[in-house]
Design a protein around this motif. Sequence first.
Motif, PDB file in Angstrom:
ATOM      1  N   ALA A 143       0.901  -1.128   0.160  1.00  0.00           N
ATOM      2  CA  ALA A 143       0.099   0.159  -0.111  1.00  0.00           C
ATOM      3  C   ALA A 143       1.001   1.096  -0.001  1.00  0.00           C
ATOM      4  CB  ALA A 143      -0.889   0.183   1.271  1.00  0.00           C
ATOM      5  N   ARG A 146       2.399   1.922  -3.639  1.00  0.00           N
ATOM      6  CA  ARG A 146       1.323   2.218  -4.555  1.00  0.00           C
ATOM      7  C   ARG A 146       0.964   3.824  -4.146  1.00  0.00           C
ATOM      8  NH1 ARG A 146      -1.269  -2.609  -2.953  1.00  0.00           N
ATOM      9  NH2 ARG A 146      -2.988  -1.266  -1.824  1.00  0.00           N
ATOM     10  N   ALA A 147       0.864   4.041  -3.037  1.00  0.00           N
ATOM     11  CA  ALA A 147       0.515   5.548  -2.654  1.00  0.00           C
ATOM     12  C   ALA A 147       1.658   6.457  -2.904  1.00  0.00           C
ATOM     13  CB  ALA A 147       0.212   5.760  -1.402  1.00  0.00           C
ATOM     14  N   GLU A 151       1.347   8.958  -6.383  1.00  0.00           N
ATOM     15  CA  GLU A 151       1.498  10.556  -6.122  1.00  0.00           C
ATOM     16  C   GLU A 151       2.206  10.887  -7.197  1.00  0.00           C
ATOM     17  OE1 GLU A 151       1.182  13.869  -4.017  1.00  0.00           O
ATOM     18  OE2 GLU A 151       0.135  12.095  -3.411  1.00  0.00           O
ATOM     19  N   GLN A 168      -6.321   6.894  -7.021  1.00  0.00           N
ATOM     20  CA  GLN A 168      -6.195   7.400  -5.435  1.00  0.00           C
ATOM     21  C   GLN A 168      -7.539   7.671  -4.846  1.00  0.00           C
ATOM     22  OE1 GLN A 168      -4.217  11.254  -6.656  1.00  0.00           O
ATOM     23  NE2 GLN A 168      -2.349  10.481  -5.565  1.00  0.00           N
ATOM     24  N   ALA A 171      -8.437   4.222  -3.656  1.00  0.00           N
ATOM     25  CA  ALA A 171      -7.817   3.803  -2.603  1.00  0.00           C
ATOM     26  C   ALA A 171      -8.198   4.498  -1.378  1.00  0.00           C
ATOM     27  CB  ALA A 171      -6.290   4.265  -2.784  1.00  0.00           C
TER      28      ALA A 171
END
Length: 216
Positions: A143, A146-147, A151, A168, A171
């Motif tokens: 996670a 992925r974030a 970004e 996003q 998520a």
Amino acid sequence: MSETDSFIDEVTEEVRRDRLFALMRKYGWIGIVAVLAIVGGAAFNEWQKAKVRAASEGFGDSILAAMESDDAGAALAAIEGVEGAQRAALLQIMIAGEAQKAGKPAEAAAALASVAQDASLPRSLRDLAQLKAVMLGDAAMDAFARAAALEQLAAPGAPYRPLAMEQQALAALAAGDRDGAISLSKQILDEAGATPGLQQRATELMVALGADPAAE
């Protein structure tokens, strides 16, 4: 005009002609070489164009044949002799797609990583592979990773910014951040590069979360 003047003119003209012929004999080969270079250059350019066109057509035929086979993933992986880094990258992205369909996320992630990490490729291809890797979920990265990837993919000017923003929003929703999901969906509606399909999905998500897409 007197006979003397006429004679002088004839001699002068003859001298000029002799000098011209002498110059042609001495430097005429330069003109011939120049003509040959122009003709040869044009022929070489046409040959190069024909070669590139043939390679593109051959690659396309190989892809179509592979996709029509019973095992598209294996057929794509068996394609050899691909010319050009960008064609090879597109092939890897397609292989990843078939691996994902076959329930092999690890293989899909490996194929996408080979494209996303190749600095010699255009950003559009690298970002596309990275976005697809993000959409694989935990099979490709955790996670936090992925974030961080999203970004970068959602930065202003990025080629797939609206799609990255959608990921996003999803998520945020998965993490229980309703307001964040709504805010991102609203931003997608204001994005100039968002497609009608993406805008519709963003609208549907906002409505499902009880928000009014038309509200300021």
